[in-house]
Design an enzyme around this catalytic site. Structure first.
Site, mmCIF file in Angstrom:
data_model
loop_
_atom_site.group_PDB
_atom_site.id
_atom_site.type_symbol
_atom_site.label_atom_id
_atom_site.label_comp_id
_atom_site.label_asym_id
_atom_site.label_seq_id
_atom_site.Cartn_x
_atom_site.Cartn_y
_atom_site.Cartn_z
ATOM 1 C CE LYS A 110 46.076 21.394 19.912
ATOM 2 N NZ LYS A 110 46.134 21.478 18.564
ATOM 3 C CE LYS A 192 34.382 22.688 21.473
ATOM 4 N NZ LYS A 192 34.549 22.612 19.923
ATOM 5 C CE LYS A 195 38.527 17.416 15.296
ATOM 6 N NZ LYS A 195 38.756 18.016 14.139
HETATM 7 P P1 ADP Z 1 36.835 19.801 18.166
HETATM 8 O O1 ADP Z 1 36.593 20.833 19.177
HETATM 9 O O2 ADP Z 1 35.851 18.625 18.071
HETATM 10 O O3 ADP Z 1 38.249 19.257 18.073
HETATM 11 P P2 ADP Z 1 37.470 21.492 15.807
HETATM 12 O O4 ADP Z 1 38.468 22.251 16.856
HETATM 13 O O5 ADP Z 1 37.876 20.660 14.642
HETATM 14 O O6 ADP Z 1 36.680 20.515 16.685
HETATM 15 O O7 ADP Z 1 36.274 22.360 15.133
HETATM 16 C C1 ADP Z 1 36.337 22.883 14.136
HETATM 17 C C2 ADP Z 1 35.345 24.196 14.272
HETATM 18 O O8 ADP Z 1 34.031 23.706 14.340
HETATM 19 C C3 ADP Z 1 35.436 24.996 15.609
HETATM 20 O O9 ADP Z 1 36.149 26.224 15.191
HETATM 21 C C4 ADP Z 1 33.994 25.386 15.809
HETATM 22 O O10 ADP Z 1 33.798 26.635 14.949
HETATM 23 C C5 ADP Z 1 33.252 24.269 15.217
HETATM 24 N N1 ADP Z 1 32.712 23.477 16.566
HETATM 25 C C6 ADP Z 1 33.618 22.501 16.838
HETATM 26 N N2 ADP Z 1 32.848 21.857 17.801
HETATM 27 C C7 ADP Z 1 31.640 22.494 18.009
HETATM 28 C C8 ADP Z 1 30.338 22.224 18.831
HETATM 29 N N3 ADP Z 1 30.256 21.514 19.693
HETATM 30 N N4 ADP Z 1 29.438 23.339 18.665
HETATM 31 C C9 ADP Z 1 29.553 24.303 17.768
HETATM 32 N N5 ADP Z 1 30.558 24.412 16.561
HETATM 33 C C10 ADP Z 1 31.451 23.527 16.911
#
Ligand code: ADP
Ligand code: TRP
Length: 334
Positions: A110, A192, A195
């Site tokens: 970050k 992956k 968001k």
């Molecule tokens: P992002 O990566 O979209 O910012 P977050 O960090 O808020 O999502 O994700 C919260 C949790 O959700 C992560 O710790 C992970 O366990 C799960 N997660 C997020 N994106 C995925 C994905 N594409 N596939 C599977 N699990 C995910």
């Protein structure tokens, strides 16, 4: 068994974060005493718009409930509404080695991403997370792989505090969420779904026409067969994974269903990509409908949601205040 986890209010829930985290929290609420909160203070370590921030926090709380967290079975609250989080964070600051913070992968990522505004909050982020956890004397913290380091720090701080001031904190264990199925981006199935790139996400609350548009335009691969091959056919493999998890059917069953052997609906021919995608759209529209309707209902019942969060705050605060009383005494404050 007491369980706690948090989620940052930084965007709408997509099927990746639902399947990877929240759907598993739903199972845990059936077995343990669960606390789930919206980590709004953590989200402020990167730029947020003050005009829309509180609506964003509320939206995250609403989405958690709409996705199936049951306020009768778990405690749902907003981090900043329980002031003990920041108080304990400060006190834990005084026993945290700077070197451990600087080593954190998330901090390195970050601070690289927000080069012009590296604030101390970004560095101290894991101390606040440790406070979130230690306040509640939890046994278990369900998190994804990326949070493992933060959990290690939490355990170190708990042990160090206990050693220095006498037993005060329970030392929690991470509960690694099943990562079996990583949901990939609809536009680039080698990356992956995240968001941070909303255009590549299928959100849990997308409207039927949006679901259709996103799935029909999802990137697929050369060839024609509906086969699970993440190396050679990452696009189709990702759509099969989504189909399998949402439809609760094995990948094998699906490969059969969409092949010539599969069924009468296909007239003895293999399904085309378009036919497969249409079937997936139908499934998603049907299975995601209850989430969408529940979110709409909750958006129209703000008073009810606020009541849930107020109940959550009260319950959380009783425990947090109890821990703080002990911490203050141990450290020689009043
Ligand atoms: P992002 O990566 O979209 O910012 P977050 O960090 O808020 O999502 O994700 C919260 C949790 O959700 C992560 O710790 C992970 O366990 C799960 N997660 C997020 N994106 C995925 C994905 N594409 N596939 C599977 N699990 C995910
Ligand atoms: N840092 C976590 C994340 O980005 C969110 C979080 C904040 C959290 N405090 C927590 C998770 C305490 C578990 C326990 O995903």
């Amino acid at each position: 068994m007491r369980i706690l986890s948090g989620i940052q209010p930084t965007g709408s829930m997509h099927i990746g974060s639902y399947l990877g985290a929240v759907s598993q929290w739903k199972k845990l609420q059936e077995t343990g005493e669960c606390f789930f909160f919206v980590a709004d203070l953590h989200a402020l370590t990167v730029p947020q718009d003050p005009k829309s921030f509180s609506a964003q926090v509320m939206q995250t709380a609403i989405e958690l409930i709409a996705a199936g967290l049951n306020p009768e079975k778990c405690v749902i609250f907003i981090q900043s509404e329980v002031k003990e989080h920041t108080e304990l964070c400060w006190l834990l600051n005084t026993i945290t080695p700077l070197g451990e913070l600087e080593r954190m992968t998330q901090y390195k990522d970050k601070s690289g991403q927000f080069k012009d505004s590296i604030n101390a909050g970004l560095l101290n982020y894991p101390i606040l997370q440790a406070a979130d956890i230690l306040l509640y004397q939890v046994d278990s913290v369900p998190v994804g792989e990326d949070q493992k380091q933060h959990l290690e720090l939490t355990k170190n701080l708990a042990r160090k505090f206990n050693q220095k001031y006498g037993k005060t904190f329970n030392v929690p264990e991470p509960l690694m969420l099943e990562t079996g199925a990583k949901i990939m981006s609809l536009q680039n199935p080698k990356k992956k779904m995240s968001k941070s790139q909303p255009e590549t996400c299928l959100f849990l609350f997308d409207e039927p026409d949006v679901i259709k548009k996103k799935i029909m335009s999802a990137v697929t691969d050369t060839g024609k067969a509906i086969k699970y091959d993440p190396e050679k056919k990452p696009g189709i493999a990702n759509l099969l994974t989504i189909y399998s998890l949402i439809g609760q059917k094995s990948i094998k069953e699906l490969e059969k269903k969409f092949s010539a052997r599969g069924g009468s609906a296909l007239d003895g021919k293999d399904a085309s990509y378009a036919q497969f995608k249409m079937a997936l759209v139908k499934l998603l529209v049907e299975k995601l409908e209850p989430f969408r309707l529940k979110k709409k209902e909750l958006l129209a019942r703000e008073v009810y949601v606020k009541e849930i969060l107020e109940r959550g705050r009260k319950r959380a605060q009783i425990i947090a205040a109890g821990t703080m009383q002990d911490v203050r005494k141990k450290m020689g404050l009043n």
